[in-house]
Design an enzyme around this catalytic site. Structure first.
Site, PDB file in Angstrom:
ATOM      1  N   ASP A 138      57.236   9.654   1.149  1.00 38.07           N
ATOM      2  CA  ASP A 138      56.156  11.726   1.090  1.00 38.07           C
ATOM      3  C   ASP A 138      57.512  11.533  -0.936  1.00 38.07           C
ATOM      4  OD1 ASP A 138      54.610  11.779   2.992  1.00 38.07           O
ATOM      5  OD2 ASP A 138      55.818  13.915   3.198  1.00 38.07           O
ATOM      6  N   SER A 168      57.158  17.860   0.305  1.00 38.51           N
ATOM      7  CA  SER A 168      56.388  17.952   2.089  1.00 38.51           C
ATOM      8  C   SER A 168      54.632  18.570   2.263  1.00 38.51           C
ATOM      9  CB  SER A 168      57.326  18.734   3.455  1.00 38.51           C
ATOM     10  OG  SER A 168      56.021  18.833   4.336  1.00 38.51           O
ATOM     11  N   SER A 169      53.938  18.685   2.569  1.00 41.52           N
ATOM     12  CA  SER A 169      53.147  20.629   2.519  1.00 41.52           C
ATOM     13  C   SER A 169      53.125  21.189   4.282  1.00 41.52           C
ATOM     14  CB  SER A 169      51.775  19.041   2.871  1.00 41.52           C
ATOM     15  OG  SER A 169      51.512  18.603   1.720  1.00 41.52           O
ATOM     16  N   THR A 177      57.616  15.884  12.717  1.00 40.17           N
ATOM     17  CA  THR A 177      57.033  15.286  11.549  1.00 40.17           C
ATOM     18  C   THR A 177      57.089  13.890  11.715  1.00 40.17           C
ATOM     19  OG1 THR A 177      54.825  13.854  10.673  1.00 40.17           O
ATOM     20  CG2 THR A 177      57.315  15.416   9.636  1.00 40.17           C
ATOM     21  N   GLY A 206      48.749  17.245   9.109  1.00 37.41           N
ATOM     22  CA  GLY A 206      47.108  16.936   8.382  1.00 37.41           C
ATOM     23  C   GLY A 206      47.625  16.379   6.925  1.00 37.41           C
ATOM     24  N   GLY A 207      49.171  16.310   6.327  1.00 40.68           N
ATOM     25  CA  GLY A 207      49.504  15.549   5.363  1.00 40.68           C
ATOM     26  C   GLY A 207      49.120  16.535   4.598  1.00 40.68           C
ATOM     27  N   THR A 257      51.329  14.287  13.277  1.00 37.23           N
ATOM     28  CA  THR A 257      52.682  15.682  12.741  1.00 37.23           C
ATOM     29  C   THR A 257      52.717  16.441  13.652  1.00 37.23           C
ATOM     30  OG1 THR A 257      52.753  15.159   9.889  1.00 37.23           O
ATOM     31  CG2 THR A 257      52.778  17.414  11.073  1.00 37.23           C
ATOM     32  N   ARG A 270      64.701  18.656   7.157  1.00 39.97           N
ATOM     33  CA  ARG A 270      63.531  17.544   6.915  1.00 39.97           C
ATOM     34  C   ARG A 270      64.598  16.470   6.970  1.00 39.97           C
ATOM     35  NH1 ARG A 270      58.712  16.039   5.925  1.00 39.97           N
ATOM     36  NH2 ARG A 270      58.339  15.349   3.098  1.00 39.97           N
TER      37      ARG A 270
HETATM   38  O1  DON Z   1      55.759  16.311   5.475  1.00 41.68           O
HETATM   39  C1  DON Z   1      54.307  15.888   5.019  1.00 41.68           C
HETATM   40  O2  DON Z   1      53.658  16.011   4.429  1.00 41.68           O
HETATM   41  C2  DON Z   1      53.441  15.104   5.352  1.00 41.68           C
HETATM   42  N1  DON Z   1      54.922  14.379   5.976  1.00 41.68           N
HETATM   43  C3  DON Z   1      53.555  15.395   6.448  1.00 41.68           C
HETATM   44  C4  DON Z   1      52.291  14.712   7.073  1.00 41.68           C
HETATM   45  C5  DON Z   1      51.051  14.704   7.837  1.00 41.68           C
HETATM   46  O3  DON Z   1      50.924  15.778   8.226  1.00 41.68           O
HETATM   47  C6  DON Z   1      50.873  13.935   8.912  1.00 41.68           C
HETATM   48  N2  DON Z   1      49.597  14.147   9.376  1.00 41.68           N
HETATM   49  N3  DON Z   1      48.532  14.289  10.086  1.00 41.68           N
END
Ligand code: DON
Length: 566
Positions: free
Chosen positions: A415, A444-445, A391, A465-466, A373, A93
């Site tokens: 984030d 992060s997720s 990502t 997908g965040g 991502t 990360r």
């Molecule tokens: O680390 C994370 O959770 C976010 N930065 C991920 C971003 C993300 O998945 C955007 N997506 N599709």
């Protein structure tokens, strides 16, 4: 009315036939969002590389063919399970630069200035991908480093065919970021200034040179000429990442977070990702609620319980989670079955509990996250497995290309919780665990997951997908473990999401029929239908026959499951 999974699958808007996106193999498998990158990984398996070699090669190839998320200028997480049952994770990360401050994204009016986190030179965290992939390879790879990185360098220098979906994406990127950042236009704009068309060849000469240097020595990125380029251009453009930040960056090997669900072992990413903990905590609650009595993952009664479980788990995420090198995260408590039973007892089967009621003392609304991502899954002929999600955060990250080095920098700093102390209903979290500090990793997720059963590999999955990521991963895990679905049916299964706040669930088309949705509304839920959720390239493994079944997610246009020649 009970909707059968097969019926539901037909209702999701999916591109391509299942057959085009599936593969079956006893010689290993790579499933990713890019057909070209999957083929690069499969070629490494065919040469005798193991799953880690193939994952590294695929990661670098995606940095070329899928630049909206594939990267060397971002970061991510890799979960590895070896054929003998051991498992580990690599945390690569991004980190906050040494000159970052808690309030660096607040404007003079004290409000968050989102233009600073969305794009430009102040948005990036210190990239981790190159050191992460190098650490994974150095400890667990089999083929020489140069051999696994070189194919991506060649791909960038030689160029590759632009697909229809990629042309559209690239044109949007060049319009948006090329106008603002000349280095981006020079690297990714079509020579002559026209729009990219399907069938064009995209050559990325500078990126090819960077990858070539990394193939010789990954330190080129952190202490060599690439570090110098980043340092110089940051200084010239008001950014704060320096050579010192880059030289100090380290990827970390961490013990996975683990749980059990209906007799399966769940292995995933610990903090600084919330992903693995969120998935395991949710599975624990569902098991405590008796999920095994349902016949479908989207049974109407189960939908209510899934939403209620998600609200409680995402509330805990906001309350407790951040970088474990800086804050103490109660992962053992969060993933304990006893705590899940306590939360399950608080769920009313007849009506929804409001998020506000659940959030006393913590109220917050997660900030918006864009949808870029990428996740890929790898299994080799020996049964070793890699689940990797990485990502740039937003699509094409900060939009900034490092001139002469040809890669895009992330915008991951967004984030972090950006306004200390302000946790409100309009989109900001200010809880302490995820505030900015020099050298800290942002929460992060991402939730790369590997599932085993009776000591044998069973499933490799994950998604972009965040904040929806853990719910997407969960949907695939539920499909395979609780409902005996094939890789294809589990990936096609329509998905749902709830993240505590805002207090609304989003459903893909096909999760539920109108009557079911009305029934859920009557219980107090707000439901929004029509989202597209995630991109979960997955592998189901049959240990008895040593066969990998790869299912590329049909929600994206160019995904593919690739295997070495059988
Ligand atoms: O680390 C994370 O959770 C976010 N930065 C991920 C971003 C993300 O998945 C955007 N997506 N599709």
């Amino acid at each position: 009315m009970r909707l059968r999974p097969l019926f539901l699958a037909i209702l999701v808007p999916l591109a391509g036939t299942a057959q085009e996106r599936d593969a079956t193999s006893t010689r290993g498998m790579v499933v990713s969002t890019s057909d070209i990158a999957s083929d690069v990984g499969a070629a490494i398996l065919a040469k005798g590389g193991n799953a880690i070699d193939a994952a590294v090669a695929t990661g670098f190839a995606l940095a070329v063919t899928h630049p909206s998320a594939g990267n060397i200028g971002g970061g991510g997480f890799m979960v590895i399970r070896f054929a003998d049952g051991r498992s580990t994770t690599i945390d690569y990360r991004e980190k906050a630069p040494l000159r970052s401050t808690r309030t660096m994204y607040l404007g003079a009016d004290g409000k968050i200035d989102r233009s600073l986190t969305a794009a430009g030179w102040l948005a990036p965290g210190v990239p981790g991908t190159v050191r992460g992939l190098a650490l994974a390879h150095q400890k667990y790879g089999k083929l020489p480093w140069d051999e696994v990185v070189r194919p991506a360098a060649e791909l960038a220098s030689r160029g590759f065919r632009v697909s229809k979906g990629f042309a559209e994406s690239l044109n949007g990127f060049v319009r948006r970021s090329g106008a603002r950042f000349p280095s981006t236009r020079e690297a990714y704009g079509k020579p002559g200034g026209a729009e990219w068309q399907e069938g064009d060849t995209l050559r990325l000469a500078d990126l090819g040179r960077s990858l070539g240097a990394i193939a010789t020595d990954p330190n080129a990125f952190y202490t060599g000429w690439i570090a110098d380029s980043i340092d110089r251009q940051m200084k010239a453009n008001g950014g704060i990442i320096t050579r010192r930040d880059l030289a100090a960056y380290r990827a970390v090997e961490r013990a996975p977070v683990k749980g059990t669900f209906l007799g399966h072992e769940i292995i995933s990413m610990p903090p600084p990702s919330s992903g693995g903990t969120v998935v395991i905590q949710t599975l624990n609650i569902l098991e405590a609620l008796g999920v095994s009595r349902f016949t479908s993952a989207n049974d109407p009664a189960l939908l209510h319980l899934r939403i209620e479980a998600a609200k409680r788990v995402y509330r805990d995420r906001a309350r407790w989670m951040g970088d474990p090198d800086f804050v103490k995260v109660p992962v053992a408590r969060m993933t304990s079955p006893a705590y899940a039973r306590e939360l399950a007892r608080g769920i009313d089967t007849a009506k929804s509990t409001t998020s506000v009621a659940l959030g006393k003392g913590v109220i917050s609304v997660p900030a918006g996250e864009s949808d870029e991502t990428t996740h890929y899954s790898v299994v080799d002929a020996w049964g070793n497995a890699v689940s990797n999600t990485y990502t740039l955060e937003g699509g094409y990250g900060s939009g900034v290309v490092v001139r002469g080095a040809g890669f895009i920098l992330n915008n991951e700093m967004g984030d972090f919780n950006k306004k200390p102390g302000e946790t409100n209903l309009t989109g900001d979290i200010g809880t302490p665990p995820n505030l900015i500090a020099p050298g800290k990793r942002m929460l992060s997720s991402m939730s790369p997951v590997i599932v085993a059963k009776d000591g044998q590999l069973r499933l490799v999955t994950g998604s972009p997908g965040g904040r929806t990521i853990p719910n997407t991963t969960l949907s695939v895990v539920l499909g395979v473990t609780a409902f005996g679905m094939s890789a294809r049916d589990a990936v096609d299964l329509p998905r749902l999401h709830h993240q505590w706040l805002p207090d609304a669930a989003s459903f893909e088309t096909g999760v539920a029929d109108d009557a079911t949705i009305e029934g859920l509304k009557a219980k107090g839920h707000t439901i929004r239908v029509g989202s597209r959720q995630g991109d979960a390239h997955s592998i189901v493994y049959d240990a008895a026959t040593k066969t990998a079944y790869g299912a590329a997610d049909r929600r994206t246009p160019d995904s593919k499951a690739s295997a070495p020649p059988q």
